[in-house]
Design a protein around this motif. Structure first.
Motif, short mmCIF file in Angstrom:
data_model
loop_
_atom_site.label_atom_id
_atom_site.label_comp_id
_atom_site.label_asym_id
_atom_site.label_seq_id
_atom_site.Cartn_x
_atom_site.Cartn_y
_atom_site.Cartn_z
N LEU A 81 0.78 -1.04 0.08
CA LEU A 81 -0.01 0.03 -0.14
C LEU A 81 0.85 1.30 0.09
O LEU A 81 0.43 2.14 -0.72
N LEU A 82 1.81 1.36 0.67
CA LEU A 82 2.78 2.30 0.92
C LEU A 82 3.40 2.70 -0.27
O LEU A 82 3.37 3.77 -0.89
N ALA A 83 3.97 1.59 -0.81
CA ALA A 83 4.63 1.96 -2.34
C ALA A 83 3.60 2.40 -3.15
O ALA A 83 3.78 3.19 -4.18
N ALA A 100 2.61 -8.26 -2.33
CA ALA A 100 2.98 -6.67 -2.10
C ALA A 100 3.13 -5.95 -3.52
O ALA A 100 2.31 -5.09 -3.73
N ARG A 101 3.25 -6.94 -4.49
CA ARG A 101 3.57 -6.31 -5.97
C ARG A 101 2.25 -6.07 -6.42
O ARG A 101 1.85 -4.98 -7.05
N LEU A 102 1.29 -7.07 -5.89
CA LEU A 102 -0.17 -7.07 -6.63
C LEU A 102 -1.01 -5.90 -5.93
O LEU A 102 -1.75 -5.08 -6.67
N LEU A 103 -0.74 -5.80 -4.67
CA LEU A 103 -1.23 -4.45 -4.01
C LEU A 103 -0.81 -3.23 -4.49
O LEU A 103 -1.72 -2.25 -4.32
N VAL A 161 -9.02 -3.56 -1.55
CA VAL A 161 -8.03 -4.68 -1.93
C VAL A 161 -8.47 -5.93 -1.00
O VAL A 161 -7.46 -6.73 -1.10
N GLN A 162 -9.18 -5.60 -0.11
CA GLN A 162 -9.51 -6.94 0.63
C GLN A 162 -9.59 -8.41 0.20
O GLN A 162 -9.09 -9.32 0.32
N HIS A 163 -10.60 -8.12 -1.13
CA HIS A 163 -10.54 -9.49 -1.77
C HIS A 163 -9.34 -9.97 -2.21
O HIS A 163 -9.12 -11.33 -2.17
N LEU A 164 -8.23 -9.10 -2.79
CA LEU A 164 -6.95 -9.53 -3.11
C LEU A 164 -6.31 -10.32 -2.10
O LEU A 164 -5.76 -11.46 -2.30
N ILE A 165 -6.40 -9.75 -0.92
CA ILE A 165 -5.65 -10.58 0.20
C ILE A 165 -6.13 -11.86 0.51
O ILE A 165 -5.47 -12.84 0.74
#
Lengths: 725, 470, 325
Positions: free
Chosen positions: B264-266, B338-341, B376-380
């Motif tokens: 998220l930060l990135a 992390a990349r996906l998010l 982005v919950q669903h991705l997680i």
């Protein structure tokens, strides 16, 4: 990537089908050639007088001054020739001349330079000399290091990167030459033991014995610092008193003490000749980048030479055309001729032309390839044991009918090695600081850990429970039993008795009598691999018989070595293989000044007992005889009572030979036995073809399966097409 | 005999996870959107069936995560750490033979040299100490005995299934308030938007039958045989379940905060933060994974060596190593998520409501928590369920390389590793390998099928396109 | 384009330094040079002097990161780390701790790895795409359902199982192929078939499932409907139009692994006794040969970065709208 999509479509669709087709039917296509499909060797290699064997790990050093592991000596033993060798057939092990005219002449000298009689007491002997004279006319294997121009100049000298451009391996040098072996070559190798460039593993040991080896090393360290790192350190100019030539074919080795076991070292490759030309050749610039060095491409006088060295895949030894010649022994033990071990008597050695060693790290492929006839011999792991061996009602090991049908033969021998579980005697709970209580604890554990069961589960009975340090076949071994652990031969004392000892030690029912805390002991190991878990589980089970909780401290090899060096381990497993057939080589494993912790010796248990040490020193200098036996008996009793080791077992080596392999007699000391082997390669060819007929029905089944999968799809497709139409 | 609970590190984390899951479940029930998505998961027969199977594994794993030590008669604590599962299977644990025996065997697998009463020696297969010990003449009685036990096992399973259905009917009746007979018939003919009751009943029925048979056979035999040192293979595979579950779940517990935070930060702040984070994960990614894990595991071993005194029992030592393995895999495995998010956040931050929030001066962290994280919950979630099975499988590979769990710990990787040699035995010893592979297969298959259903339910892109919904 | 290329190469530099730093750190936390010396010198009769000599000979007598004996800038540069890294960046891998030249070993061992990995990759790609498209072709039927569940089942089986089963049945019981090993030249094909078969089969589950989702995304698009409206048969639509457009994500996803095919597979190679780079690495870990481990990790990172670069380039090639910036 400039394809057109339509072309790609076809490629994917039909290409896949075709590849499937090929992968399924390629073996069938091959069958047309009338060949077995699973032969791992090139077709053109069949029908030759070649022996096929394996190596499990790539040898690190083939330099005779450096190689020590058994897997390295398997190669160096065939290539290098030390002055002496063990007789192939005679037992007990007997030394005989190999390159020498006779056995070395040993003479003893007092400190003031008088010669002493061989019966002189050990303390009076200040120096010992060995006079060795070699046979003239022995020549080295063909090697580019010896190649000379017509003018007599070395052909391959002053090479540079350009000159080596077309060279990838040693075989790429067109010209080779040879030279006669001289006494100087032996001396050169002894000097190499002290070379700082080589770090010979026996330098530390030998510097205690060979006169002036220490000083030579100090001298060479200084010289080596002044030279560039890759430059050749020519050892010829450096004289030292320990080894001196007394003629072109004779030399003398001087020991600064009395060390009767030294003669055995003269049968090991450490004392084989190394020509200085080879060192000069290999240290030229560009050689190291091509992995061309003495560690990988040895130069010797032996019956074989290393003709191909790809340590990643295979190593090939070929007959040395310059071999000085040796004949198959004509005498042996009485039953040897019955076993056919003397049919080749008097024939010129070696009997085979080539030996191919293939890298085989995993056990399963190795065993299966042996059964398929692609390796000529194999050990038996405990996992294949029942397939290979059965015991007759009398308890004799014999092959199963399956193996007998294949004509396989079984060779067994109790190895001259000891596998034991050691207690770290520096440990406060189990070691010397624990005093009498710790001793009882050790004795109790010795009774509880049932090595008979271990041998039967993990070794399929291929071992004999040890009753002391010495294995059978070594002088001093006695066929008696350890009365601390056994009540009669083979009858272990009961667990109740062990529990009683444990209570006397202060741990009734496995709990400290003082604090009531349960007794926890630690087993240190670096064991990994498939078998580790069951072995550790077994061990825990043994200790739990006494209600002792055994905690496994598993760690990696380095950490384990560190612990042993620092003396931080508590209980550990260790083993020792004989270097030479003398009890000194085993009893020194418990000699106090030889402790592992702090002194880096081989006494891994860090056992110290002044009386034992005194007897050891006395025993070491003695000749085999009644007196020596008595001292060894006393030492053995002492160890049994003190129990610094759980005397584990002496492994029995069972090995299998195919019918086409001849002249196999286990010889645990000699390492140059390849030259005696005989191969009936025509028979091998027939059997291989016979045994490796591929099984066809799975093809049919997988075809049917494929149809069964495709059929509904096809029906569905038809249905869809019809619906569209 | 009193006992004292012993909480191992992984136990604590597992129960923390259970707690978190309960909390999440409550949250789901209260949030309509999430609730309907999860409901679609339950509506799918495959989702329901795999949930049942997973549930069984989880129950066994949890039972194995309640550890205790018994107090000895002199007031001291026993050294051995046991779990509730050990207690339940104490018979299996204690009935160890000498060495290999085949499933349901009455004799050992290999011949041994036996002293005959008349003094001679014979090479034959000895009777087992426990397996089939109740039979007087195994050759004659074995078939009958096994069949009778299987039949009684089946009937237990049947009775339990009937009981289960009754219980389900009663519960649902209390919920629907439509009368027992109506509730019962609705179970079989579910109405629209009902969970897949038939699938639930069928899978429970099958599981109960199988466990019934195993239960009644295990009383007198080693159902899956014994291993090299005579331990019951069934017991070992059951104990391995916890190891698999711990690696599959706790690893994610480590991965999530790192992956979510950095991803998220990135994505949100971009600029140098993005550069640094991208640098870190490209660097980590470019080192071969096995090498990275191997090196890290060795470091942990050194750490354990140095702090030897803090681990008084085998269980604690093995547990710390297991935990360390999870942490290591977690710390090296966050890059994918992390990349996906990051990519998703990059898209989301440009959306109107996010830019609006920024314009109103809402702080960065608040926007991340309020607006971006929920989206982005669903991705997680999808990545958690998808990764689980991969992690269970990875354990076996790592054990082969020699950097897996502690060698004395029960795990499928250790079992498979040991079994490699057994295939070369003659007669072949196939049962430890088959047992480990099939239980691992059952768990991973259930997890994968479940992941598939969850993804269909939550991923808007995959929704409607999946065919596995007939 | 060239500027972009240069930028990426410059970007690669700090990554490689980072990789090196991590390798160094991880390795030397657990291994002291003394340990390494002891391993390489053997177990019997190793003296402290020999260990010192070995370390000096292999350059391990210098401090790792900080040389306290030197002052200023030299205290950082005259270290094992800087020395080793400098050599690596000029692709001078030097000698393994056992004395062999690493570059030469890598050159020879690269080919067996490639001989397994490349066919496995290509055949795998084809088989997976075919399966994926076939399952899509039958979408909405029970066959699709069976296919998807079948794929999930395939991917739920441990990779080790495929290897063990393949060796047991094909090589041991049916004697079709040699159980392990490697040959020279044309003779090598018999050793390649089994590992390739095993790798392909073990990859079908996850591979085909992944491609299926990619192609499914395509199928909802307008051009597919147009094609169907033109009256093209379903098979034709799938294998011509969908495949063509779906290949973009498939290929760009596959390009990143292409360079890494050189380094081979660790587990497959050690099971089948392939003398490739994968087993080279495993052996190096087991024998704690730091020089080799470091070289292989470095090589792996370089190849990975090349893969990323290729991916970017392939994007622009297949889709001209994407600009490299």
């Amino acid at each position: 990537m400039n394809y057109t999509p339509s072309r790609y479509e076809g490629l994917v669709h039909y290409g896949t089908m075709r590849l499937w087709f090929i992968s399924l039917f390629l073996p069938v296509l091959l069958a047309g050639c009338g060949e077995v499909w699973n032969n791992p060797y090139p077709h053109e290699d069949s029908g030759q007088n070649t022996l096929y064997s394996v190596f499990e790990e790539r040898p690190k050093h083939l330099d005779p001054a450096r190689s020590y592991s058994s897997n390295e000596v398997e190669f160096t033993g065939q290539i290098y020739e030390p002055p002496l060798q063990y007789h192939f057939l005679k037992r007990p092990y007997t030394l005989e001349p190999l390159t020498t005219a006779g056995l070395p002449v040993v003479r003893y000298w007092s400190s003031d330079g008088h010669e002493l009689s061989p019966e002189a007491p050990a303390y009076a002997i200040a120096r010992t000399t060995y006079d060795i004279s070699i046979k003239p006319g022995i020549r080295y294997q063909p090697h580019p290091a010896f190649a000379v121009e017509e003018s007599g100049q070395p052909r391959y000298l002053g090479l540079n990167e350009q000159g080596l451009a077309s060279i990838n391996t040693l075989g790429d040098f067109v010209y080779t030459g040879t030279r006669e072996l001289t006494a100087e070559d032996y001396i050169y190798e002894i000097k190499r033991l002290a070379s700082p460039r080589l770090n010979s593993p026996i330098f530390g040991l030998m510097s205690e014995y060979i006169d002036g080896l220490d000083e030579l090393n100090r001298q060479l360290v200084v010289v080596a610092k002044s030279l560039p790192r890759d430059a050749w350190l020519d050892l010829r100019p450096y004289e030292f008193p320990g080894a001196k030539a007394t003629g072109r074919y004779s030399f003398r080795i001087t020991l600064k003490t009395h060390y009767p076991q030294f003669i055995y070292w003269l049968a090991m490759p450490f004392f084989a000749p190394v020509p200085w030309e080879a060192e000069r050749f290999y240290t030229q610039p560009g050689m190291a980048e091509r992995n061309l060095n003495l560690d990988w491409f040895p130069v010797g006088t032996g019956p074989f030479m290393l003709s191909e060295n790809d340590p990643n895949r295979r190593m090939v030894m070929a007959r040395n055309p310059n071999f000085h010649g040796e004949n198959y022994p004509t005498e042996g033990e009485i039953e040897d001729s019955k076993k056919g071990l003397l049919t080749d008597a008097g024939k010129s050695l070696p009997l085979i032309d080539r030996a191919v060693f293939t890298l085989e790290k995993e056990e399963i492929p190795q065993w299966n390839k042996f059964l398929q006839g692609y390796y000529d011999a194999s050990g038996i792991s405990s996992d294949n044991f029942d397939q290979a061996v059965q015991f007759s009602p009398e308890g004799e090991a014999d092959l199963t009918s399956e193996m007998k049908e294949k004509g396989i033969r079984l060779v067994t021998a109790v190895t001259t090695s000891s596998s034991y579980m050691g207690f770290n005697m520096k440990d406060p709970v189990v070691g010397h600081p624990g005093g009498e209580s710790a001793r009882k604890l050790r004795q109790a554990i010795s009774i509880a850990v049932d090595y008979e069961e271990y041998i039967s589960i993990f070794l399929n009975g291929r071992g004999i429970p040890a009753q002391g340090v010495l294995p059978p076949g070594i002088f001093g071994y006695k066929d008696d039993f350890n009365s601390v652990v056994y009540t009669s031969p083979g009858k272990r004392r009961s667990i109740e008795e062990a529990r009683r000892l444990l209570a006397e030690a202060g741990y009734p029912n496995g709990r400290s009598a003082k604090t009531g805390e349960p007794l926890v002991l630690y087993f240190d190991t670096s064991a990994t691999g498939p078998d580790a878990k069951s072995r550790l589980d077994w061990l825990i089970k043994q200790f739990s018989k006494l209600d002792i909780q055994l905690v496994i401290r598993a760690t990696d090899y380095n950490r384990f070595q560190d612990k042993m060096l620092q003396g931080n381990a508590q209980i550990f497993q260790w083993g020792w293989n004989a270097d030479y057939p003398d009890p000194e080589n085993f009893l020194f494993l418990l000699y106090g000044p030889n402790a592992k912790a702090g002194r880096n010796g081989e006494n891994a248990a860090n056992y110290t007992n002044p009386e034992f040490d005194r007897l050891f020193v006395q025993m070491k200098g003695m000749a085999n005889g009644q007196q020596r036996q008595e001292i060894i008996d006393r030492m053995t009793l002492m160890l049994r009572e003190d129990a610094p080791w759980l005397f584990g077992f002496h492994p029995k080596a069972f090995s299998l030979q195919h019918a086409w392999m001849g002249n196999v007699k286990p010889n645990l000391m000699a390492n140059n036995t390849l030259k005696y082997r005989r191969i009936d390669f025509l028979q091998r060819e027939r059997k291989r073809a016979d045994w490796n007929k591929p099984v066809f029905w799975p093809f049919v089944v997988s075809l049917l399966l494929l149809v069964a999968i495709v059929w509904p799809a096809w029906r569905q497709y038809r249905k869809q097409e019809e619906a569209r139409a | 005999m009193s006992f004292v609970p012993e909480v191992l590190w992984t136990d604590a984390l597992i129960w923390l996870l259970v707690f978190a899951c309960t909390f999440f479940a409550l949250h789901v029930v209260r949030t309509p959107v999430l609730r309907s998505s999860w409901h679609t998961v339950l509506e799918r027969p495959m989702g329901m069936a795999s949930l049942v199977v997973l549930g069984v594994f989880v129950v066994i794993g949890l039972a194995d995560s309640l550890h205790y030590r018994t107090r000895l008669d002199n007031g001291q604590l026993d050294v051995e750490v046991k779990s509730i599962l050990d207690r339940a299977l104490v018979q299996l644990k204690q009935h160890t033979e000498r060495t290999y025996s085949a499933p349901l065997a009455t004799h050992a697998q290999a011949r041994e040299t036996i002293e005959k009463p008349n003094g001679g020696q014979a090479r034959e297969k000895p009777r087992l100490q426990f397996g089939g010990a109740h039979l007087a003449d195994p050759e004659k009685e074995w078939t009958g005995d096994v069949l009778i036990r299987m039949a009684s096992g089946l009937s237990y399973g049947l009775i339990a299934s009937i009981g289960f259905v009754c219980l389900l009917t009663l519960t649902l009746n209390a919920f629907w308030r439509c009368g027992i007979s109506h509730a019962f018939s609705r179970l079989w003919r579910p109405q629209d938007k009902d969970p897949a009751w038939r699938s639930l009943m069928l899978s429970s029925f099958l599981l109960l039958l199988v466990s019934g048979i195993i239960f009644s056979l295990a009383d007198g035999y080693h159902v899956l045989g014994t291993d090299k040192v005579g331990q019951d293979v069934l017991f070992q595979t059951m104990k391995s379940i916890r190891t698999g579950l711990v690696i599959g779940t706790l690893t994610t517990l480590v991965t999530l905060p790192v992956a979510i935070g950095l991803g998220l930060l990135a994505g949100y702040f971009r600029g140098w933060i993005d550069d640094v984070i991208q640098y870190v994960y490209t660097t980590l990614n470019s080192i071969p994974w096995v090498l990275l894990v191997a090196a890290a595991v060795l470091i942990v071993q050194v750490f354990i060596e140095q702090n030897e005194s803090s681990f008084s029992s085998v269980a604690q030592r093995a547990d710390v190593r297991l935990l360390a393995l999870c942490v290591i895999i977690g710390l090296t495995g966050w890059t994918g998520l992390a990349r996906l998010l990051r990519a998703e956040t990059l898209k989301l931050r440009e959306l109107d409501y996010v830019t609006a929030a920024r314009a109103f001066g809402v702080s960065g962290p608040r926007i991340l928590l309020r607006h971006i994280l929920p989206n982005v919950q669903h991705l997680i979630l999808i990545s958690i369920v998808m990764d689980f099975s991969g992690l269970v499988l990875a354990e076996a590979i790592l054990s082969y390389v020699g950097v897996g769990v502690d060698p004395v710990m029960n795990s499928w990787g250790n079992m498979i590793n040991a079994a490699r040699l057994e295939l070369a035995r003659e007669p072949v010893v196939w049962w430890p390998l088959v047992a480990a592979f099939s239980l691992m297969f059952a768990l991973v298959l259930a997890a994968n099928l479940f992941a598939d259903v969850v993804r269909d339910a939550f991923d808007p892109r995959a929704a409607g396109s999946s065919g596995a919904n007939s | 384009m060239i500027r972009y290329f240069l930028r990426r190469v410059l970007y690669a530099f700090p990554i490689l330094v980072g990789v090196n730093l991590i390798t160094f750190f991880l390795f030397f936390v657990v291994n002291t040079p003394d340990n390494m010396a002891r391993i390489h010198l053997g177990v019997k009769h190793v003296t402290p002097e020999a260990i010192q000599q070995w370390k000096a000979e292999h350059g391990y007598d210098r401090p790792l990161f900080l040389n306290r004996e030197r002052s200023g800038f030299d205290s950082v540069t005259d270290t094992l780390f800087v020395d080793r890294s400098q050599k690596l960046f000029s692709f001078d891998f030097g000698k393994a701790d056992d004395g062999r030249d690493i570059a030469r070993d890598i050159k020879t061992r690269m080919w067996p790895s490639l001989a397994i990995a490349l066919p496995a990759f290509i055949v795998g790609l084809m088989v997976n795409i075919t399966f994926a498209l076939l399952i899509i072709f039958y979408r909405g039927t029970r066959l699709e359902y069976a296919g998807v569940v079948g794929l999930i089942a395939l991917m739920s089986i441990s990779g080790l199982f495929y290897i063990i089963a393949g060796q047991y049945f094909i090589a041991k019981l049916w004697q079709w192929l040699p159980i392990s090993g490697f040959g020279e030249g044309i003779n090598a094909y018999r050793f390649i078939l089994l590992p390739v078969l095993v790798s392909v089969v073990s990859g079908i589950g996850s591979g085909a499932r992944w491609y299926r989702t990619i192609f499914l995304e395509e199928i909802g698009k307008d051009y597919v409907r147009t094609a169907r409206a033109k009256g093209l048969s379903e098979l034709r639509v799938l294998f011509r139009h969908v495949l063509k457009n779906g290949m973009i994500p498939v290929l760009t996803g596959a390009v990143v692994v292409l360079p890494l095919l050189f380094t081979g597979s660790l587990v497959t190679e050690s099971f089948f006794g392939i003398p490739g780079l994968g087993s080279y690495t495993i052996d190096a870990i087991r024998s704690q040969d730091f020089a080799i481990v470091q070289a292989m990790v470095f090589l792996g990172s370089v190849l990975y970065i090349i893969g990323l670069l290729l991916t970017d380039i392939s994007y622009t090639l297949v889709d001209p709208r994407v600009k490299l910036s």
